[in-house]
Structure formats: C-alpha cells, structure tokens
Design an enzyme around this catalytic site. Structure first.
Site, short mmCIF file in Angstrom:
data_model
loop_
_atom_site.label_atom_id
_atom_site.label_comp_id
_atom_site.label_asym_id
_atom_site.label_seq_id
_atom_site.Cartn_x
_atom_site.Cartn_y
_atom_site.Cartn_z
CD GLN A 77 7.50 -1.06 3.84
OE1 GLN A 77 7.37 -0.19 2.98
NE2 GLN A 77 8.66 -1.64 4.08
CD GLU A 78 3.08 -6.33 6.80
OE1 GLU A 78 3.61 -7.36 6.36
OE2 GLU A 78 3.18 -5.97 7.98
CB SER A 79 1.73 -8.02 0.51
OG SER A 79 0.65 -7.14 0.19
#
Length: 650
Positions: free
Chosen positions: A501-503
């Site tokens: 989800q982050e990167s």
C-alpha cells in the site's frame, strides 16, 4: 448570456475573454509563438534527457516561449510525440491554467492525426476539448468528444452536457450525476449550472445545493460564484451558508444557531442544515452526530444531501451501534452512491442480519463476496467462508516477452528510466486498455522481469476471471523481510501488506512529505529509530538501501504496534496518520467496536482507505505464505475505548 464563468482556483474574471471567443481568428499551424520579454533567458540543458525534463516543466507552467525554444533543440528525441505535445500545450492554457480562446487549432488537428490512437493524443484531445468548450465551438467539440477515450475530466463532461442542452435536450438528470465533486468543476461546470438554471432545466434548489456542496468542501469562492448564478439566491442562502461554515468548526454551536434560526428556513432547508451539522459532528467523532442525523431524518430523509453527508450518516449510526439507523441511512442513500461502494452493500447486509432478516442479508453479502477487496472479504466471511486464493493462471515466456513490442510499453520504459513516473504510468496503463485477462497477466509478468514491480501489481490487479495472486501480491526482498520481521516478532504478511500500500515496491519512491523508500519512512522517524536501535552511523542517504529501509521501517512498526495494544487496525492507522491520532479516535468510543467499524469511521479519507487496504492485503499475503484459509475479521479484531495518552513516537 451565462453569468459568472470562473475556475475556482483562479483569482480573476474570465468572462470578457469568453464573450469575445467567436470573434477570434485561430492561430496558424506553424506560426512561432510571440516572444515574451524576460530578464534573462534560462539556459537550455545540453543533455537531451535533461532538456526534455526542462521542456516538461515549461509545459507544466504554460511557458510558451521557453517550451518553444527547448523543443527546437530536441529534433531527434526518442519520444517526439511528447516533445510536440509539450510545445503545443502551453499555447492552449494561460499561466493560471485557464483555457485560451486563441489556441492553435490547426496544430492540434495535425497532432491528433499524426499520433492517432496513442495515449498522448487522448491527452491532447482532452486539453483541446476544454478550449473548444470555452470558446463555444460546438461544431468541433461535438466531433472530437466521441473520440475522447478516457472521459475522466469532469469539466469536459460538463461542456458535453452544455452542448446537448444548447441543442434543446434536457440534461438535468445527467448533470446531477456529473456534478458531484466541486474539486473538478472548473469553468465548464459553472457554465453548465448557469445555463441549466437560466433555461429552467434545474431549479433554484439545485443551484443552492451546488453552492452548499462547494461550501461544505470549503471552496468558498466557488460557492459564491454558483450562488450568484440565480438572482437573490445569495440572500436566501445566507442562513444555511452560516450554518455550514459554523458546523465545520463547531457543530454544537451550529446546532444551537439552527435552533434559533430555523423559522427562516423551509422544511427542506432545515433538513439539509441538520444533515450538514451531522456530517461535521460525525467527522469529529462526536456522540451527538447520530442525534443530529435523526432530526434530519425526521424531516423527510434526503433534502439535497451531499454524498459525504449521506455516507457519514451511516458511519455515525455504526459508531453508535444503532443498526436500525444504519439500515435506514443506507436505504435513504442516492441509488448510484449506494451501488458504487461495496461498503454500503456490506453494512446494509449487516443491518438486515441484526434485524433478523437473514435471507435478505445473505443476498446482499452474495452480491460482493466474489470481490477481492476489504468488503468482499468480510462479506465472504459472513457467508461462512474463510479467505482463500483463486486458482492460479500462468502465462508462457513467449506471451510475456511478446509485450516488449508494444509501443506504449517501450515509451513507458523510457520514462521510467528518467524517473518520469507520471508519463510512464500513463503510457503503461493506456496499453492495458481492452486487454484480455491473459494479456494482462502477460503484461504483469513482463513488468516483473523488468523490475517494474508497481506495474506488475497494477496490471495483475485488473484481471476479472483469470488471476495470478503471486503477481498481485509480490514478495520481493523476502530474505531481508524474513530477518527483519523475525528479529522484532512482526507478522510478515502484515508488513508486506503495508509496503504494497505504501510504495508498491518502488525502492526510490518519495512522498511529497519526504517519506522515502519501500516503507516510506519519514526522515525524522528514521533518525529516531536509528538512534533507538543503536545505529550510530546512520545518515538519510542510507534509506535507499532496502536492508536499512526495511530494518528501520519494521522496528518503527513494532514500536507503534506495542504502543497500541498489539492492534493491527490501530497500528496501521498510526503508520499512516501518526500514533497520536488513532489514540484520540479511540478515546471517543463509548463501547468496544469491531475493527471494521473503527476502520470505516476513521475521519481521514486517506487513512480510512489505507487501513482497509493494508489489512485486506495482509490477509491475502497470509494465505499465500501459509497455504491455508485466513480471516480478515480476526486481523481487524475489536477496538476498545481508552483515555488519550501521550506518545513519544514521532
């Protein structure tokens, strides 16, 4: 003539230019743009890639002269379509982003013919449609609009409706569907509202609703421009506008004011006011929110309520555990809104189940149980199933490598090599359009071989009937991850779910706030964690090393988890919004709630979606790693009330 043609972000009038639009002679195709006097010409980089990047920046600023000068040096550049686009585009818009009525139509026509079928041609057509709409060139607009493939520009959609309305068609119903988010209105949508009001296709109440919708989202100038489209509308709406502004900062004060002023409002206006007060109270997680909404529902249910107000009406009832009000709130939703998000289908099913209507509840759960998302997973569990993986479809080497001949993928690689991800993603995604599931999986596998891991996930995520979850849920750097998570005792599936989800596994990803790398660790956080674990030689440049990035990210995640009673739901929220916020949100609870209810009622839109996606991802990662069915509900757990406590974590 229409009144008040404005773009909300602009600070000056544009109507005089618009009134003259049909009198302007088009600029000829090869005429050099008139030079703009500048104190000192900026140097054009000698390296072609650096010059291209400078050209892109000049186009972003709509700097006509600099874009022309730089493009002249890039005669044999590998992506000539973008060189030409970046040269022409500044001639379509002024420095404030408003469409120009003296745009070079002939150059645009040549460009569209030359690059017909390419992503950049659709982008150019999008830009030109804004110009054609502004200058009321409906003959050309009506020819070009059907060829606009993406149709993802609200302002263009408004101009298309205006064109139809001017031909005598009634477009009121279509306009109400398009006009749902003031962030994207621009000049075209204000024009549309004005004409529909003037021609009586919509009523004063429609205009007042649109003004209030802008005001709810704090677009004060835009709200004023819309209100001014109807004579005396501003005076009639002053009381309601005051309530909206007041509710944003203090819902209880707004409620008290409404109690004294409701005699000046119609029944519908009173209902709208209570709805707005309920929305902002719900966003602040105030216990009075559900009560404000009950007063609104007592007045009839749906008095021109915004989508946000309708959604928060459900969330306020969820927070209170009032399943009857949850059911009523979903039933009162605009049908298109209710059908758009599986959340409302799921929560309606839960409300029916709480009312003992099990058969109807199961019918709702079955509608979404096949979806590979947060609410699809929860619905599947309500039907008695655990979370499992679909059958895997694999593609051959030949199928994957056939993708390298696709021109869009070739252009995308060029842009990715230059770290121009916006253009790269545009080209990659354009190639994915209309692909079969098998072709999408081949594109995903091809991206994996190129180490374009975010494109691997993006491409594999699009399949409908054939799937490969090893591509949807990649596990790069697994040896590093295993060591890091074992050292601090973290669940690796959860960490992978968070990184996805982050990167999307982009190692050099950087956020606008400065977060860096796979785990998007903020610089101050990285320094703090490094000091805590005794890494005395740490420097920010080390965050580009996946070993260091994962080491610091997992240690921080473990600190957050420990600080929040080992709740994956709270810790996921904390990683996105900071550890203090979930503590504050939790402190407003009056009873323990399901993790899913806590997640759905998080006040920040980004964090709410983030928590759902991280825990949904983690459930699939756990299924991949273990080979066993999983439970998202177990991961979400329960969230209990607690007092607000301070934290030393950044």
């Amino acid at each position: 003539m229409l009144k008040g043609v404005y773009l909300q972000r602009a600070g000056r009038a544009a109507w005089i230019a618009l009134a003259c639009a049909l009198l302007v002679t088009p600029v000829h195709a090869q005429k050099r743009p008139q030079a703009v006097s500048r104190p000192q010409a900026a140097v054009i980089p000698s390296d072609p890639d650096e010059a291209f990047t400078a050209l892109r920046e000049a186009a972003r600023k709509n700097d006509v002269e600099r874009a022309y000068a730089i493009s002249a040096t890039l005669v044999d550049y590998p992506v000539p379509s973008y060189v030409e686009y970046f040269r022409i585009k500044p001639q379509l818009f002024d420095a404030s982003g408003l469409a120009r009525i003296d745009a070079p139509d002939d150059q645009v026509r040549v460009f569209l013919q030359r690059y017909k079928g390419d992503a950049i041609a659709d982008r150019m057509r999008n830009d030109w449609l804004l110009v054609l709409g502004k200058k009321r060139d409906w003959a050309n607009f009506d020819v070009e609009y059907p060829q606009f493939a993406l149709k993802d520009d609200t302002q263009v959609e408004c101009y298309a409706l205006l064109s139809r309305a001017l031909k005598g068609q009634n477009v009121a119903a279509d306009a109400r569907n398009v006009l749902s988010d003031p962030r994207y209105y621009g000049e075209g949508c204000v024009d549309l509202i004005g004409y529909l009001a003037q021609s009586q296709q919509i009523q004063r109440s429609d205009v007042a609703y649109q003004a209030r919708l802008a005001l709810e989202q704090n677009y004060v100038t835009l709200a004023g421009k819309i209100a001014a489209l109807v004579p005396d509308a501003r005076a009639d709406g002053d009381t309601l506008a005051t309530i909206v502004k007041m509710a944003r900062s203090d819902p209880s004060q707004a409620a008290a004011y409404l109690g004294t002023a409701q005699g000046a409002l119609s029944r519908d206006e009173q209902g709208a006011a209570w709805g707005v007060i309920g929305q902002f109270a719900a966003r602040k997680l105030l216990p009075d929110a559900a009560g404000y909404y009950r007063r609104q529902m007592d007045l009839g249910g749906n008095q021109w309520l915004s989508d946000d107000t309708q959604e928060w009406r459900v969330r306020a009832a969820l927070r209170q555990g009032d399943w009857k009000q949850v059911r009523q709130a979903v039933e009162l939703m605009r049908p298109e809104l209710r059908a758009k998000d599986p959340a409302w289908i799921y929560w309606y099913g839960r409300a029916l189940k709480a009312d003992g209507r099990d058969t109807e509840a199961q019918q709702n759960f079955q509608q979404i149980a096949g979806q590979f998302n947060f609410y699809g997973q929860l619905a599947s569990e309500e039907l008695g199933n655990r979370i499992t993986l679909p059958a895997r479809t694999t593609v051959s080497d030949a199928e994957a490598m056939a993708m390298r001949s696709r021109p869009g993928f070739q252009r995308a690689q060029k842009f990715y090599n230059m770290n121009l991800r916006f253009e790269g993603n545009r080209e990659w995604n354009w190639e994915l359009r209309n692909m079969s599931d098998r072709e999408l999986l081949a594109a995903a596998e091809y991206a994996r071989r190129l180490e374009l891991l975010d494109r691997t996930v993006n491409s594999a995520d699009r399949t409908r009937n054939e799937h490969d979850f090893t591509l949807r849920f990649l596990m790069p750097y697994r040896d590093i991850m295993q060591r890091a998570t074992d050292d601090v005792g973290l669940d690796m599936a959860w960490v992978y779910g968070l990184i996805r989800q982050e990167s999307r596994f982009i190692m050099n990803a950087r956020s606008s706030a400065g977060a860096h790398g796979l785990m998007q660790v903020m610089p101050a956080t990285a320094k703090y964690v490094a000091r805590k674990i005794g890494m005395n030689d740490f420097s920010p440049s080390m965050m580009g090393d996946p070993n260091i990035n994962i080491l610091l990210g997992t240690n921080y995640l473990n600190m957050v988890l420990t600080d929040l009673d080992s709740s994956w739901t709270l810790a996921s929220a904390a990683y996105n919004a900071g550890p203090g916020r979930p503590k504050a949100w939790r402190s407003t609870l009056v009873r323990p709630v399901e993790g899913a209810i806590f997640a759905e009622t998080i006040p920040f839109n980004e964090t709410r979606g983030y928590v759902k996606n991280v825990l949904s991802n983690a459930t699939y990662y756990a299924a991949l790693m273990s080979g066993r069915p999983q439970s998202l509900k177990s991961r979400l757990g329960m969230v209990a009330p607690s007092a607000v406590t301070t934290t030393s974590l950044p």
